[in-house]
Design a protein around this motif. Structure first.
Motif, mmCIF file in Angstrom:
data_model
loop_
_atom_site.group_PDB
_atom_site.id
_atom_site.type_symbol
_atom_site.label_atom_id
_atom_site.label_comp_id
_atom_site.label_asym_id
_atom_site.label_seq_id
_atom_site.Cartn_x
_atom_site.Cartn_y
_atom_site.Cartn_z
ATOM 1 N N SER A 131 -9.934 -10.639 -55.386
ATOM 2 C CA SER A 131 -10.557 -10.355 -57.306
ATOM 3 C C SER A 131 -11.662 -9.252 -56.710
ATOM 4 O O SER A 131 -12.782 -9.389 -58.368
ATOM 5 N N GLN A 142 -6.587 -6.500 -62.197
ATOM 6 C CA GLN A 142 -5.886 -6.792 -61.802
ATOM 7 C C GLN A 142 -4.984 -8.191 -62.611
ATOM 8 O O GLN A 142 -4.718 -9.113 -61.825
ATOM 9 N N THR A 143 -4.264 -7.274 -63.984
ATOM 10 C CA THR A 143 -3.871 -8.766 -65.048
ATOM 11 C C THR A 143 -2.770 -8.329 -64.810
ATOM 12 O O THR A 143 -2.097 -9.315 -66.210
ATOM 13 N N LEU A 144 -2.398 -7.602 -64.207
ATOM 14 C CA LEU A 144 -0.536 -7.435 -64.958
ATOM 15 C C LEU A 144 -0.199 -8.194 -63.058
ATOM 16 O O LEU A 144 -0.424 -8.554 -62.408
ATOM 17 N N TRP A 145 1.062 -8.274 -63.263
ATOM 18 C CA TRP A 145 2.114 -9.278 -62.328
ATOM 19 C C TRP A 145 2.600 -8.077 -60.624
ATOM 20 O O TRP A 145 2.391 -8.154 -59.799
ATOM 21 N N TYR A 146 2.448 -6.820 -60.860
ATOM 22 C CA TYR A 146 2.296 -6.126 -60.166
ATOM 23 C C TYR A 146 0.916 -4.797 -59.767
ATOM 24 O O TYR A 146 -0.012 -4.588 -60.633
ATOM 25 N N THR A 148 -1.858 -1.977 -59.142
ATOM 26 C CA THR A 148 -2.231 -0.638 -60.118
ATOM 27 C C THR A 148 -3.318 0.328 -59.324
ATOM 28 O O THR A 148 -3.419 1.126 -60.204
ATOM 29 N N ASP A 307 -10.832 -11.460 -64.252
ATOM 30 C CA ASP A 307 -10.395 -12.033 -63.471
ATOM 31 C C ASP A 307 -11.377 -13.067 -62.480
ATOM 32 O O ASP A 307 -12.353 -12.921 -63.657
ATOM 33 N N PHE A 371 1.442 -11.595 -59.568
ATOM 34 C CA PHE A 371 2.417 -12.482 -59.987
ATOM 35 C C PHE A 371 2.190 -13.601 -60.562
ATOM 36 O O PHE A 371 2.862 -14.647 -61.452
ATOM 37 N N THR A 374 -0.812 -14.162 -62.512
ATOM 38 C CA THR A 374 -1.544 -13.887 -63.652
ATOM 39 C C THR A 374 -0.754 -14.955 -64.308
ATOM 40 O O THR A 374 -1.054 -15.135 -65.565
#
Length: 571
Positions: A131, A142-146, A148, A307, A371, A374
């Motif tokens: 990060s 990257q704040t989602l579980w996957y 991007t 992050d 994942f 987060t």
């Protein structure tokens, strides 16, 4: 022709860490390794996330300051009074001790579960480092579980390779790496908090910063406000204290740190966990909260959009990126080391280095999918509860059985491949925790003690019914003879080692100069942080100058400190 074969050890033998036997006396390590390891592992990149999370959780300033003090003290006492004594008395990893207590069948199940959890946790640490690196390449947070971004995947894999390389070298190298990094990391957290606090007054209040006297007022208004952004219930004092205690439950109460503390010369080295808890989980969490609040004001955003890299970069510039990278490494190194030990015990014919490499590759792949990162805070809570009943089983065998008239290692003496009492107790303990948590009777953070006590009670009752009341005198004597023979063989091998020579006077002077240079580098960072603290109306310019300057003494520190530790360990 003179033969050099005795000096030509294979890589495999050099990396041998006695995974299936007791650590011999001549391989024990001094206090410095453990102070460095705990400070390095727990003054980590995740502190940016956890410290900032207390802001989002709506904790109050008093609850954070005092609750964390109590909770971290309980964690240190758990390491010192439970984990360290068992580690030093047994000199075994948790996985090997568990194999002897519960049998190979149980051990395979537990080690697989434990390795998966540690891989996920190690992956989260690598994600933290990535990060920060992603800022250099203008990759979005990257704040989602996957993921991007493919670029982020590449960054995570690159960071993972470096982390795995250190973990493969073993505990001593991990400890040396942490010893170099931890003083600088602590300085960076403190400096980041110092330069961020004035921004709350300058940007938030529109007036100059008047010093520490403003701290409590600014903290109540901008950092730990006692209210959550969405109006949900805030964390209570006791929830904060409990979280500080159980967030490392997998390492202390569940005995995961037997992998580290089995090398300790004395069981009192468990108290060196305080370097991690109070530098990392107290000072660093508090400073991270200040940096997080400052970053929200400076960037006009919410905590959910930040992050670890974003928070550190806003406060410390390029040094912040370096801090998050290094902090992620120092945490993921011992985590991957533990996971490697867990898997290696399942395939004892494979070297720890080989297995750790494979585990590290899997961990790096996990790091590409944030994942765990987060949902890190709940993950560490559930991880600890899943492993806690096994810690209770070991504690029962090691300390309680003899006092209750039961025989430790009774299942081993029976020749069982699976200790059914242990398996049932583990399942029952986990089920108990899930039922209590899902029913709403107790919060997740409060389940440690009742789950631990319940698991101990179930195991003691079942073990007594399944054969632990018998004496097994012959088997116990044979086992002690086996241990004595192993230690004698190690002592004989140690006597053939080449003796170390005292360093020359010139070498000692060079080492002292390097140490002084490292200290002066850290002192210069703190000096310029103070200049920002007292800058008054010139705060914005002073902060910009600090962020530009800070990278240079940081680089100088790592060069001098690395050279210093290398010379010191050659003595």
């Amino acid at each position: 022709m003179h033969s050099s074969k005795p000096a030509q050890k294979s890589v495999s033998s050099q990396l041998n860490e006695f995974e299936q036997e007791r650590v011999p006396q001549h391989k024990l390590l001094g206090w410095r390794h453990f102070a460095g390891t705990y400070a390095g592992e727990h003054v980590a990149g995740t502190e940016f996330i956890i410290g900032a999370a207390f802001v989002a959780w709506g904790a109050s300033t008093y609850d954070v300051m005092v609750g964390l003090l109590i909770g971290n003290l309980m964690a240190v006492l758990t390491w010192a009074l439970i984990t360290a004594p068992i580690s030093v008395q047994s000199r075994l990893t948790l996985y090997e001790y568990l194999r002897r207590v519960a049998g190979p069948g149980f051990n395979k199940i537990y080690n697989l579960v434990s390795a998966v959890l540690f891989c996920a946790l190690g992956g989260a640490m690598i994600t933290v480092s990535a990060s920060a690196v992603r800022i250099l390449f203008d990759v979005p947070a990257q704040t989602l579980w996957y993921p991007t971004s493919l670029a982020f995947v590449g960054v995570a894999l690159l960071v993972g390779i470096i982390v795995v390389a250190v973990a493969v070298l073993g505990f001593k190298k991990c400890a040396q790496f942490a010893t170099v990094c931890s003083p600088w990391l602590l300085v960076m957290f403190v400096a980041g908090g110092m330069v961020s606090l004035p921004s709350l007054s300058v940007l938030g209040e529109g007036q100059g910063f008047s010093g520490f006297a403003q701290f409590w007022t600014l903290a109540d208004k901008y950092i730990w406000t006692g209210t959550t952004p969405d109006g949900s219930a805030s964390l209570t004092f006791w929830q904060i204290a409990a979280f500080a205690w159980v967030c490392n439950l997998a390492m202390h109460g569940s005995l995961g740190d037997m992998a580290i503390l089995r090398f300790a010369k004395r069981q009192s080295y468990g108290y060196f966990s305080a370097f991690g808890m109070f530098f990392g989980h107290y000072i660093a969490w508090i400073c991270a909260g200040i940096m997080g609040a400052g970053a929200m004001l400076a960037l006009n955003t919410s905590m959910a959009a930040l992050d670890a890299g974003g928070i550190a970069y806003a406060a410390l510039g390029l040094s912040g990126i370096l801090a998050v990278i290094i902090a992620g490494w120092t945490t993921s190194n011992p985590t991957i080391y533990r996971a490697g030990l867990a898997i290696q015990s399942l395939v004892p014919n494979k070297s720890r280095a080989y297995v750790t490499t494979l585990v590290g590759i899997a961990t790096a792949i996990i790091a590409c999918f944030p994942f765990v990162f987060t949902g890190l805070l709940n993950f560490v809570g559930y991880m600890g509860l899943l492993l806690a009943p096994v810690g209770a089983i070991i504690v029962s065998e090691h300390w309680l059985f003899a006092r209750l008239g039961l025989t430790p290692l009774w299942s081993k003496y029976q020749g069982n491949s699976l200790n059914k009492a242990a398996l049932i107790s583990w399942i029952a303990g986990v089920a108990f925790a899930i039922v209590i948590e899902q029913s709403g009777l107790l919060h997740l953070f409060f389940l440690f003690i009742p789950t631990y006590l319940f698991s101990m009670l179930v195991y003691i009752v079942l073990a007594a019914k399944m054969g632990a009341k018998q004496a097994y005198a012959e088997q116990a004597v044979a086992y002690q003879i086996e241990l004595a023979a192993q230690e004698a063989a190690h002592q004989k091998s140690a006597q053939t080692k080449q003796t170390t020579h005292a360093p020359s006077q010139g070498s000692l002077i060079g080492q002292q100069m390097l140490g002084l240079l490292a200290l002066l580098s850290l002192a210069s960072i703190m000096y310029f942080a103070l200049q920002v603290w007292f800058a008054g109306e010139g705060y914005i310019m002073a902060l910009a100058a600090f962020k530009t300057f800070c990278i240079y003494p940081s680089l100088l520190y790592f060069v001098s400190a690395t050279a210093w530790i290398s010379l010191k360990d050659k003595r």
